[in-house]
Write a protein that holds these residues in place. Structure first.
Motif, PDB file in Angstrom:
ATOM      1  N   GLU A  33     187.266   9.086  38.567  1.00 44.46           N
ATOM      2  CA  GLU A  33     186.610   7.706  38.590  1.00 44.46           C
ATOM      3  C   GLU A  33     185.826   7.101  39.052  1.00 44.46           C
ATOM      4  O   GLU A  33     184.363   5.845  39.133  1.00 44.46           O
ATOM      5  N   ARG A  34     186.013   6.769  40.924  1.00 47.91           N
ATOM      6  CA  ARG A  34     184.488   6.367  41.778  1.00 47.91           C
ATOM      7  C   ARG A  34     184.054   8.203  42.490  1.00 47.91           C
ATOM      8  O   ARG A  34     184.570   8.729  41.956  1.00 47.91           O
ATOM      9  N   PHE A  55     178.208   6.342  32.518  1.00 48.37           N
ATOM     10  CA  PHE A  55     179.708   6.043  33.305  1.00 48.37           C
ATOM     11  C   PHE A  55     179.188   5.114  34.839  1.00 48.37           C
ATOM     12  O   PHE A  55     178.870   6.274  35.464  1.00 48.37           O
ATOM     13  N   PRO A  56     178.488   3.840  34.037  1.00 42.58           N
ATOM     14  CA  PRO A  56     177.923   3.027  35.456  1.00 42.58           C
ATOM     15  C   PRO A  56     178.649   2.871  36.723  1.00 42.58           C
ATOM     16  O   PRO A  56     178.362   2.904  37.709  1.00 42.58           O
ATOM     17  N   GLU A  57     180.232   3.653  36.679  1.00 38.89           N
ATOM     18  CA  GLU A  57     181.108   3.587  38.391  1.00 38.89           C
ATOM     19  C   GLU A  57     180.688   4.801  39.244  1.00 38.89           C
ATOM     20  O   GLU A  57     181.663   4.513  40.022  1.00 38.89           O
ATOM     21  N   LEU A  58     179.693   5.457  38.489  1.00 36.63           N
ATOM     22  CA  LEU A  58     179.580   6.714  39.165  1.00 36.63           C
ATOM     23  C   LEU A  58     178.366   7.033  40.005  1.00 36.63           C
ATOM     24  O   LEU A  58     177.484   6.030  39.289  1.00 36.63           O
ATOM     25  N   ARG A  59     177.775   7.189  41.147  1.00 39.77           N
ATOM     26  CA  ARG A  59     176.766   7.942  41.283  1.00 39.77           C
ATOM     27  C   ARG A  59     176.569   8.676  41.573  1.00 39.77           C
ATOM     28  O   ARG A  59     176.968   9.742  41.073  1.00 39.77           O
ATOM     29  N   THR A  82     172.265   3.582  39.572  1.00 37.51           N
ATOM     30  CA  THR A  82     173.177   4.116  40.494  1.00 37.51           C
ATOM     31  C   THR A  82     172.442   5.637  40.053  1.00 37.51           C
ATOM     32  O   THR A  82     173.415   6.710  40.600  1.00 37.51           O
TER      33      THR A  82
END
Length: 203
Positions: A33-34, A55-59, A82
Motif C-alpha cells: 500500500e505504501r 497508484f499515487p500513494e506509491l513512490r 512521485t
C-alpha cells in the motif's frame, strides 16, 4: 490507431497502451500500500508514468542502463511528483548501495536480454528485497509440457535472429534462478496476447 502526442525527447511503445490495464490489475493485488517501487529496465518510461498516476500513494524509481531510454523516461514522467529521476542501473553490474525498493517490477526484459541479465536481476532482488516483498515480471514465456502459442514461437525466432542470446525463457528456469536467491514464485497470471505475469516473493 492514432499515435499519442509525445513529450519532447520521449519514445513510444505501442504495446504499453494495450497491456498496462491488465498489468495494473495484478499490481493492485501484489504491490504494498505504501513504499518505493523499483522498476528495472523501464524502457520508454510510459509504464512508469501511467502506473505512477494509477497508484499515487506509491513512490516510483525507474531505471534503465541506456541513456536515451532514461531521457525518454524523464520526459514521460515530467511533473509527476512521485517519480524519482531515472537511475542508470544494469542488472549485469553491481548497483550502488543506496538503491532500494519495497517491490521490484520488470516488464519485457527477460526475453530481450542474455540469460545472464535474468540471473543478475534475481541476485539483486534477493539482496534488496525484504522478507515477503515481491519481484514482479511480465512478458512472454514458455512452460514445459504446454504448447507455446504460434505467435510466441514466431516472436522467439525473430528475437534469436536479432541476437542468439535472446529468446523466450521457460518459467521453470526462471523459477530455479529465483530460488537460488531465496525467491519463491507465489503466482502465475495468464495475460492478454499470450503473456504471463510471474510474482516472486523473498522467503
Amino acid at each position: 490507431m492514432i499515435a499519442p502526442e509525445l513529450p519532447p525527447g520521449a519514445r513510444h511503445a505501442p504495446a504499453t497502451a494495450r497491456n498496462r490495464e491488465a498489468i495494473a490489475e495484478v499490481l493492485a493485488a501484489e504491490l504494498p500500500e505504501r513504499g518505493r517501487i523499483l522498476e528495472v529496465a523501464s524502457g520508454t518510461g510510459e509504464h512508469c508514468a501511467w502506473f505512477a498516476r494509477r497508484f499515487p500513494e506509491l513512490r516510483w524509481q525507474p531505471s534503465d542502463p541506456d541513456a536515451d531510454a532514461r531521457g525518454s523516461i524523464a520526459a514521460w514522467c515530467e511533473g509527476i511528483g512521485t517519480v524519482a529521476r531515472p537511475l542508470a542501473l544494469d542488472v549485469a553490474e553491481a548497483w550502488p548501495g543506496d538503491v532500494a525498493g519495497d517491490a521490484i517490477l520488470c516488464i519485457n526484459m527477460v526475453h530481450i536480454s542474455p540469460w545472464e541479465a535474468t540471473l543478475g536481476l534475481m541476485a539483486h532482488a534477493g539482496r534488496l528485497l525484504a522478507a515477503s516483498a515481491p519481484l514482479i515480471l511480465y512478458g512472454p514465456y514458455r512452460q514445459r509440457g504446454e504448447v507455446t502459442a504460434s505467435s510466441n514461437e514466431a516472436f522467439d525466432a525473430s528475437l534469436k535472429a536479432r541476437d542468439a542470446r535472446w529468446g523466450l525463457r521457460f518459467v521453470e528456469d526462471v523459477d530455479a534462478a529465483a530460488a537460488s536467491h531465496e525467491l519463491r514464485r507465489t503466482r502465475l497470471v495468464p495475460m492478454p496476447a499470450n503473456n504471463l505475469t510471474l510474482v516472486y516473493r523473498r522467503q
